[in-house]
Design a protein around this motif. Structure first.
Motif, PDB file in Angstrom:
ATOM      1  N   ALA A 197     -26.896  -2.780 -17.886  1.00  0.00           N
ATOM      2  CA  ALA A 197     -28.317  -3.189 -17.456  1.00  0.00           C
ATOM      3  C   ALA A 197     -28.678  -2.046 -16.244  1.00  0.00           C
ATOM      4  CB  ALA A 197     -28.625  -4.052 -16.796  1.00  0.00           C
ATOM      5  N   PRO A 198     -29.737  -1.780 -16.199  1.00  0.00           N
ATOM      6  CA  PRO A 198     -30.549  -0.635 -15.079  1.00  0.00           C
ATOM      7  C   PRO A 198     -29.879  -1.849 -13.674  1.00  0.00           C
ATOM      8  CG  PRO A 198     -32.288  -0.290 -16.800  1.00  0.00           C
ATOM      9  CD  PRO A 198     -30.629  -2.015 -17.278  1.00  0.00           C
ATOM     10  N   ALA A 199     -30.448  -1.300 -12.627  1.00  0.00           N
ATOM     11  CA  ALA A 199     -30.029  -1.998 -11.848  1.00  0.00           C
ATOM     12  C   ALA A 199     -31.364  -2.331 -11.203  1.00  0.00           C
ATOM     13  CB  ALA A 199     -29.920  -0.653  -9.520  1.00  0.00           C
ATOM     14  N   GLY A 200     -30.410  -4.047 -10.219  1.00  0.00           N
ATOM     15  CA  GLY A 200     -31.892  -5.493 -10.423  1.00  0.00           C
ATOM     16  C   GLY A 200     -32.601  -5.230 -11.927  1.00  0.00           C
ATOM     17  N   GLU A 201     -31.724  -5.329 -12.626  1.00  0.00           N
ATOM     18  CA  GLU A 201     -32.563  -5.626 -14.440  1.00  0.00           C
ATOM     19  C   GLU A 201     -31.684  -7.010 -14.335  1.00  0.00           C
ATOM     20  OE1 GLU A 201     -33.861  -3.863 -18.074  1.00  0.00           O
ATOM     21  OE2 GLU A 201     -31.586  -4.416 -18.639  1.00  0.00           O
ATOM     22  N   ILE A 202     -32.228  -7.934 -14.638  1.00  0.00           N
ATOM     23  CA  ILE A 202     -31.778  -9.603 -15.101  1.00  0.00           C
ATOM     24  C   ILE A 202     -31.718  -9.540 -16.849  1.00  0.00           C
ATOM     25  CG2 ILE A 202     -32.426 -12.406 -14.815  1.00  0.00           C
ATOM     26  CD1 ILE A 202     -33.944 -11.057 -11.944  1.00  0.00           C
ATOM     27  N   ARG A 203     -30.984 -10.003 -16.669  1.00  0.00           N
ATOM     28  CA  ARG A 203     -30.801 -10.167 -18.680  1.00  0.00           C
ATOM     29  C   ARG A 203     -30.262 -11.568 -18.701  1.00  0.00           C
ATOM     30  NH1 ARG A 203     -27.727  -4.728 -21.055  1.00  0.00           N
ATOM     31  NH2 ARG A 203     -30.275  -3.596 -21.232  1.00  0.00           N
ATOM     32  N   LEU A 204     -31.427 -12.826 -19.662  1.00  0.00           N
ATOM     33  CA  LEU A 204     -30.510 -14.182 -20.168  1.00  0.00           C
ATOM     34  C   LEU A 204     -30.770 -14.269 -21.668  1.00  0.00           C
ATOM     35  CD1 LEU A 204     -33.333 -15.620 -17.134  1.00  0.00           C
ATOM     36  CD2 LEU A 204     -30.579 -15.306 -16.677  1.00  0.00           C
ATOM     37  N   ALA A 205     -29.824 -14.753 -21.206  1.00  0.00           N
ATOM     38  CA  ALA A 205     -29.267 -14.592 -23.597  1.00  0.00           C
ATOM     39  C   ALA A 205     -29.301 -16.501 -23.441  1.00  0.00           C
ATOM     40  CB  ALA A 205     -28.765 -14.101 -23.870  1.00  0.00           C
ATOM     41  N   LEU A 206     -29.647 -17.171 -24.640  1.00  0.00           N
ATOM     42  CA  LEU A 206     -29.406 -17.881 -25.292  1.00  0.00           C
ATOM     43  C   LEU A 206     -29.028 -17.868 -26.419  1.00  0.00           C
ATOM     44  CD1 LEU A 206     -29.554 -21.599 -24.860  1.00  0.00           C
ATOM     45  CD2 LEU A 206     -31.976 -21.504 -26.006  1.00  0.00           C
ATOM     46  N   VAL A 207     -27.284 -18.881 -26.288  1.00  0.00           N
ATOM     47  CA  VAL A 207     -26.758 -18.762 -28.246  1.00  0.00           C
ATOM     48  C   VAL A 207     -26.057 -19.504 -28.051  1.00  0.00           C
ATOM     49  CG1 VAL A 207     -24.766 -17.581 -29.146  1.00  0.00           C
ATOM     50  CG2 VAL A 207     -26.100 -16.095 -27.002  1.00  0.00           C
ATOM     51  N   ILE A 208     -26.852 -19.634 -29.873  1.00  0.00           N
ATOM     52  CA  ILE A 208     -26.755 -20.711 -30.093  1.00  0.00           C
ATOM     53  C   ILE A 208     -26.115 -21.279 -31.454  1.00  0.00           C
ATOM     54  CG2 ILE A 208     -27.791 -23.382 -31.257  1.00  0.00           C
ATOM     55  CD1 ILE A 208     -30.151 -22.810 -28.855  1.00  0.00           C
ATOM     56  N   GLY A 209     -24.638 -21.650 -31.405  1.00  0.00           N
ATOM     57  CA  GLY A 209     -24.064 -21.689 -33.533  1.00  0.00           C
ATOM     58  C   GLY A 209     -23.896 -23.062 -33.612  1.00  0.00           C
ATOM     59  N   LYS A 218     -30.902 -33.598 -29.597  1.00  0.00           N
ATOM     60  CA  LYS A 218     -31.824 -34.570 -28.225  1.00  0.00           C
ATOM     61  C   LYS A 218     -31.337 -32.755 -26.905  1.00  0.00           C
ATOM     62  CE  LYS A 218     -32.203 -38.780 -28.397  1.00  0.00           C
ATOM     63  NZ  LYS A 218     -31.442 -40.626 -27.912  1.00  0.00           N
ATOM     64  N   ASP A 219     -29.072 -32.433 -27.503  1.00  0.00           N
ATOM     65  CA  ASP A 219     -28.949 -31.430 -26.724  1.00  0.00           C
ATOM     66  C   ASP A 219     -30.146 -30.058 -27.185  1.00  0.00           C
ATOM     67  OD1 ASP A 219     -27.131 -33.338 -25.548  1.00  0.00           O
ATOM     68  OD2 ASP A 219     -25.655 -32.973 -27.326  1.00  0.00           O
ATOM     69  N   LEU A 220     -30.368 -29.893 -29.132  1.00  0.00           N
ATOM     70  CA  LEU A 220     -31.228 -28.401 -28.789  1.00  0.00           C
ATOM     71  C   LEU A 220     -31.820 -28.739 -27.376  1.00  0.00           C
ATOM     72  CD1 LEU A 220     -30.980 -26.013 -30.678  1.00  0.00           C
ATOM     73  CD2 LEU A 220     -31.878 -27.002 -31.856  1.00  0.00           C
ATOM     74  N   LYS A 221     -33.262 -29.713 -27.761  1.00  0.00           N
ATOM     75  CA  LYS A 221     -34.363 -29.739 -26.794  1.00  0.00           C
ATOM     76  C   LYS A 221     -33.884 -29.734 -25.580  1.00  0.00           C
ATOM     77  CE  LYS A 221     -37.060 -32.167 -30.377  1.00  0.00           C
ATOM     78  NZ  LYS A 221     -38.073 -32.630 -30.950  1.00  0.00           N
ATOM     79  N   ARG A 222     -32.787 -30.102 -25.276  1.00  0.00           N
ATOM     80  CA  ARG A 222     -32.656 -29.925 -23.675  1.00  0.00           C
ATOM     81  C   ARG A 222     -31.828 -28.586 -23.069  1.00  0.00           C
ATOM     82  NH1 ARG A 222     -28.674 -33.374 -23.872  1.00  0.00           N
ATOM     83  NH2 ARG A 222     -30.486 -35.440 -23.297  1.00  0.00           N
ATOM     84  N   ALA A 223     -31.442 -27.693 -24.405  1.00  0.00           N
ATOM     85  CA  ALA A 223     -30.922 -26.468 -23.817  1.00  0.00           C
ATOM     86  C   ALA A 223     -31.852 -25.129 -24.266  1.00  0.00           C
ATOM     87  CB  ALA A 223     -30.028 -25.812 -24.893  1.00  0.00           C
TER      88      ALA A 223
END
Length: 287
Positions: A26-38, A77-82
């Motif tokens: 990632a370029p410096a300073g770039e914030i990368r966020l991921a939500l992964v669900i299976g 409930k947990d999916l909505k909370r996530a």
């Protein structure tokens, strides 16, 4: 003298190899966020591979400098909370964050709207759909404000609730069902990728992962390749593995070029001669 030159050549080769293999994900300073669900362990119609697919994608994204929130087998409930927790993380990261959601599991299309299905969903009528599931529209609205956002849906399996919905349909509200997921429109600077074409069904996979998850995890690690090119390669692999039965589809409004992985010096391809010239410019020449 010969030994000295061998030393220089070896040092040059080491520099070349190190430059080629040192990747800045990632370029410096770039914030990368991921939500992964299976979601695999459904009370009705369990699936074999979504949990494996989520683990594969989560580990791959961590290699690429994503902060990953990973979940398996989430009830309603947990999916909505996530989802709510991830939305808060995105807000805290600010408008420059790169956001990504990967979901594997059951997804259904009803009245032209797509829904992600928790493992404990009890869908018996049209009225129960919004209560028991998560609409894909809510994901799109969550990621819409961010300059680069991506949604990957490996969720186009057969609808396990089709018979119950048909039996529970009333005269006041009929239920229009179709196979797979419906066409949607990406909003903002967004890429939405389905594991297969709209109104068709994706494979759960004969091995440990779905064809889509395997191809995606493989190709997003390729350095210095823009995402639109990567997704063509993903499509090619899935089509080849499924004998043409499954073809991923990308719906994109992305204006920004995005690279999952960048080399330390992507602009200059390094070979041993250039490495020698870089290390000992006054002493080594061409010819």
């Amino acid at each position: 003298m010969l030994e000295w030159f061998r030393h220089i050549a070896m040092l040059g080769l080491l520099v070349a190899v190190s430059l080629e293999t040192a990747h800045a994900a990632a370029p410096a300073g770039e914030i990368r966020l991921a939500l992964v669900i299976g979601n695999s362990d459904y009370e009705s119609a369990p699936l074999k591979n979504p949990e494996n697919d989520a683990r594969l994608m989560a580990s791959t994204l961590r290699e690429l400098n994503f902060q990953v929130w990973e979940y398996q087998t989430l009830g309603q409930k947990d999916l909505k909370r996530a989802m709510r927790a991830f939305a808060r993380e995105l807000q805290d990261a600010g408008n420059d964050a790169v956001s990504l959601i990967y979901y594997a599991g059951h997804g259904i299309q009803v009245d032209g709207v797509n829904y992600l299905v928790p493992v404990d969903a009890k869908i018996t009528s049209a009225a129960s759909i919004e209560r028991e599931t998560i609409s894909m529209d809510s994901l799109i609205q969550m990621l819409k404000p961010f300059p680069v956002s991506m949604i990957f849906l490996d969720a186009c399996r057969n609808n396990p609730f089709s018979e119950a919905l048909s039996a529970g349909a009333s005269d006041t509200r009929s239920v229009a069902q179709s196979r797979g997921l419906a066409v949607v429109r990406a909003e903002g600077d967004m890429l939405i990728t389905f594991a297969t074409l709209p109104n068709t069904v994706a494979s759960d996979g004969a091995g440990g992962n779905s064809p889509f998850a395997k191809a995606l995890a493989k190709h997003i690690k390729t350095p210095d390749t823009e995402i639109s090119v990567l997704m063509k390669r993903v499509t090619g692999d899935v089509v080849a593995e499924t004998g043409g039965a499954q073809r991923p589809q990308q719906l994109s409004q992305m204006q920004t070029e995005f690279y999952f992985r960048r080399t330390a010096n992507a602009a200059a391809e390094t070979d041993p001669l250039r490495a020698l010239l870089a290390v000992y410019p006054p002493r080594v020449g061409v010819g």
